[in-house]
Design an enzyme around this catalytic site. Sequence first.
Site, PDB file in Angstrom:
ATOM      1  N   TYR A 139      -5.251  -0.426 -13.153  1.00 53.23           N
ATOM      2  CA  TYR A 139      -4.263  -0.386 -12.302  1.00 53.23           C
ATOM      3  C   TYR A 139      -3.619   1.167 -12.747  1.00 53.23           C
ATOM      4  CZ  TYR A 139       0.716  -1.280 -10.238  1.00 53.23           C
ATOM      5  OH  TYR A 139       1.723  -1.039  -9.595  1.00 53.23           O
ATOM      6  N   ARG A 192      -0.173   8.621   0.835  1.00 52.93           N
ATOM      7  CA  ARG A 192       0.804   9.009  -0.201  1.00 52.93           C
ATOM      8  C   ARG A 192       0.439   8.023  -1.332  1.00 52.93           C
ATOM      9  NH1 ARG A 192       5.272   6.242  -2.452  1.00 52.93           N
ATOM     10  NH2 ARG A 192       3.323   5.919  -3.735  1.00 52.93           N
ATOM     11  N   LYS A 210      -3.929  -3.555  -6.454  1.00 58.32           N
ATOM     12  CA  LYS A 210      -2.665  -4.585  -6.250  1.00 58.32           C
ATOM     13  C   LYS A 210      -3.067  -5.883  -6.309  1.00 58.32           C
ATOM     14  CE  LYS A 210       0.588  -0.792  -6.121  1.00 58.32           C
ATOM     15  NZ  LYS A 210       1.813  -1.032  -6.872  1.00 58.32           N
ATOM     16  N   GLU A 282       1.918  -0.400   1.237  1.00 54.55           N
ATOM     17  CA  GLU A 282       1.502   0.446   0.056  1.00 54.55           C
ATOM     18  C   GLU A 282       1.355   1.677   0.209  1.00 54.55           C
ATOM     19  OE1 GLU A 282       2.148  -1.687  -3.001  1.00 54.55           O
ATOM     20  OE2 GLU A 282       2.192   0.346  -3.721  1.00 54.55           O
ATOM     21  N   ASP A 283       1.760   2.794  -0.405  1.00 54.68           N
ATOM     22  CA  ASP A 283       1.660   4.061  -0.531  1.00 54.68           C
ATOM     23  C   ASP A 283       1.400   4.771   1.013  1.00 54.68           C
ATOM     24  OD1 ASP A 283       1.894   3.442  -3.067  1.00 54.68           O
ATOM     25  OD2 ASP A 283      -0.161   4.283  -3.694  1.00 54.68           O
ATOM     26  N   ASP A 305       6.166  -2.167  -1.257  1.00 51.16           N
ATOM     27  CA  ASP A 305       6.339  -2.232  -2.834  1.00 51.16           C
ATOM     28  C   ASP A 305       7.014  -0.839  -3.178  1.00 51.16           C
ATOM     29  OD1 ASP A 305       5.674  -3.307  -5.319  1.00 51.16           O
ATOM     30  OD2 ASP A 305       3.942  -2.056  -5.221  1.00 51.16           O
ATOM     31  N   ASP A 306       6.467   0.122  -2.544  1.00 52.74           N
ATOM     32  CA  ASP A 306       7.202   1.555  -3.063  1.00 52.74           C
ATOM     33  C   ASP A 306       8.744   1.736  -2.874  1.00 52.74           C
ATOM     34  OD1 ASP A 306       4.820   2.581  -3.912  1.00 52.74           O
ATOM     35  OD2 ASP A 306       4.326   2.154  -1.439  1.00 52.74           O
ATOM     36  N   ASN A 428       4.320   8.455 -10.583  1.00 50.29           N
ATOM     37  CA  ASN A 428       2.794   8.035 -10.960  1.00 50.29           C
ATOM     38  C   ASN A 428       1.572   9.032 -10.697  1.00 50.29           C
ATOM     39  OD1 ASN A 428       3.511   5.726 -12.544  1.00 50.29           O
ATOM     40  ND2 ASN A 428       3.894   4.533 -10.590  1.00 50.29           N
TER      41      ASN A 428
END
Length: 572
Positions: A139, A192, A210, A282-283, A305-306, A428
Amino acid sequence: MESALRAIRDGDSVLDLSPRSTVGGGVEDIYGEDRATEDQLVTPWNFSVASGYSLLRDPQFNKGLAFTEKERDAHYLRGLLPPTVFSQQLQEKKLMHNIRQYQVPLQKYTSLMELQERNERLFYKLLIDNVEELLPIVYTPTVGEACQKYGSIFKRPQGLYISLKEKGKILEVLKNWPERSIQVIVVTDGERILGLGDLGCQGMGIPVGKLSLYTALGGVRPSACLPITIDVGTNNETLLKDDFYIGLRRKRATGQEYSELLHEFMCAVKQNYGEKVLIQFEDFANHNAFDLLAKYGTTHLVFNDDIQGTASVVLAGLVAALKLIGGTLAENTFLFLGAGEAGTGIAELIALEISKQTKAPIEETRKKIWLVDSKGLIEPVSTLLEAVKIIKPTVLIGTSGKGQTFTKEVVEAMASFNDKPLILALSNPTSQAECTAEQAYTWSQGRAIFASGSPFDPVEYNGKVYVPGQANNCYIFPGFGLGLVISGAIRVHDDMLLAASEALAKQVTEENYKKGLIYPPFANIRKISANIAASVAAKAYELGLATRLPRPENLVKYAESCMYTPVYRNYR
Ligand SMILES: O=C([O-])CC(=O)C(=O)O
Ligand SMILES: [Mg+2]
């Protein structure tokens, strides 16, 4: 038929998704294959019992040297393995020894991915038993580097790739995936990836990573997890020119072309897996992330999630931090650097929580929360430092995706008017963190309460050891998702995020507080996840959004009983 087999095999599975009996005693045709007419396409699946060589090559069933003498006889394995029999513990010890020999994190990553593809249960045993050591490998931050180099290290596909080439055929593509009882999908379009930007199709490392945490930390069984990357092109020039790039070589589709593909995807998922499959976004880039959440939040079980996971984990940390700094949430002033998904999501959830606590309207509670983006947009303030000096926040939160933006001056300013400044550097991976743990402690003369998105080692300052917290959404999403799955929830509600947050904050012990921690150690993460799952499920029942009826009485016990454990099974 396949899901019936699966239900028998996974006696410890999260939910029994085997075909339902019908009133007449038959079996419900969930996939519509019995009713298919000649011109409708079905997939000619064929399932057989694996034995011998193919058993050793099947990661779901392979146990390597741990096959017993009896199993070696019964399953045609004689001679295919050397004569010794290892226990799973000995295999684990050997592998951890091997992994520790590698100096380069990416080598550790590839060796773990190879293990996952060779012996799935052993992979999860390692990950669960050594979570603090291996989390930074599978991760954040190593997964970020893996995505950047995904084309070169790519060996076998680990999830589904849905590109513009598959437009009009997405339902068929979903049917190509060998598992059908899917409970959790993590999907990205790669625009992203962490704070690393557009990595196109190579973003696949993120859904894969994830979902391995969904299993290891949240106990959702691996066969119920499906990683998906949607490839609509990339605007990353370096990747477009890279010989080893694995995605479509074109600029990103936008507008109608983009939304049509996503709409087809969302419809196909619901059609194929039903109402209760969780889709975790996600992202995605900011604009798409907010649009997709708003558009599908009322028709699908979706979770970003973000935006939402990060919000819930940060709120938990803030609530816990109040034990250290005193006061109520409403008495604090919050300043964000970065007004994207994470920043906006956290700000909204803080405002919602304060509004619930104080009964003040949310329009009012938002006033204690300030957001600055990279262009310094709150007039007449043009830099973060100026904003800090004028607003005098008690809490500074970085979600800008840009490293080293909490400068010495900024941290010193925070420390000049706060006894214990709360500083969260959430971007991150490590390279994008707003400041390091060492900087935060040194520049505040050891007074800062610090947490970051990516892990930092403990810091020694003036003879004292400071242990930084990791405010990462992986504290929340595995338990959150488990709570949705075990209650059969059909929609996500903000109150569930608050419930998850509260459950996480409750897991911080007096002993943790004494060390200045605002998050519990990861070593207890499965217990933490079970508690989060129980709180989320309780909220789902309370809101009438749960479909698994009747409600189990003790939800923590029920959540625990549903969690996948990676010990080997015995084969008859
Ligand atoms: O992956 C992580 O570590 C946290 C996260 O969702 C992100 O940074 O986008
Ligand atoms: Mg993310």
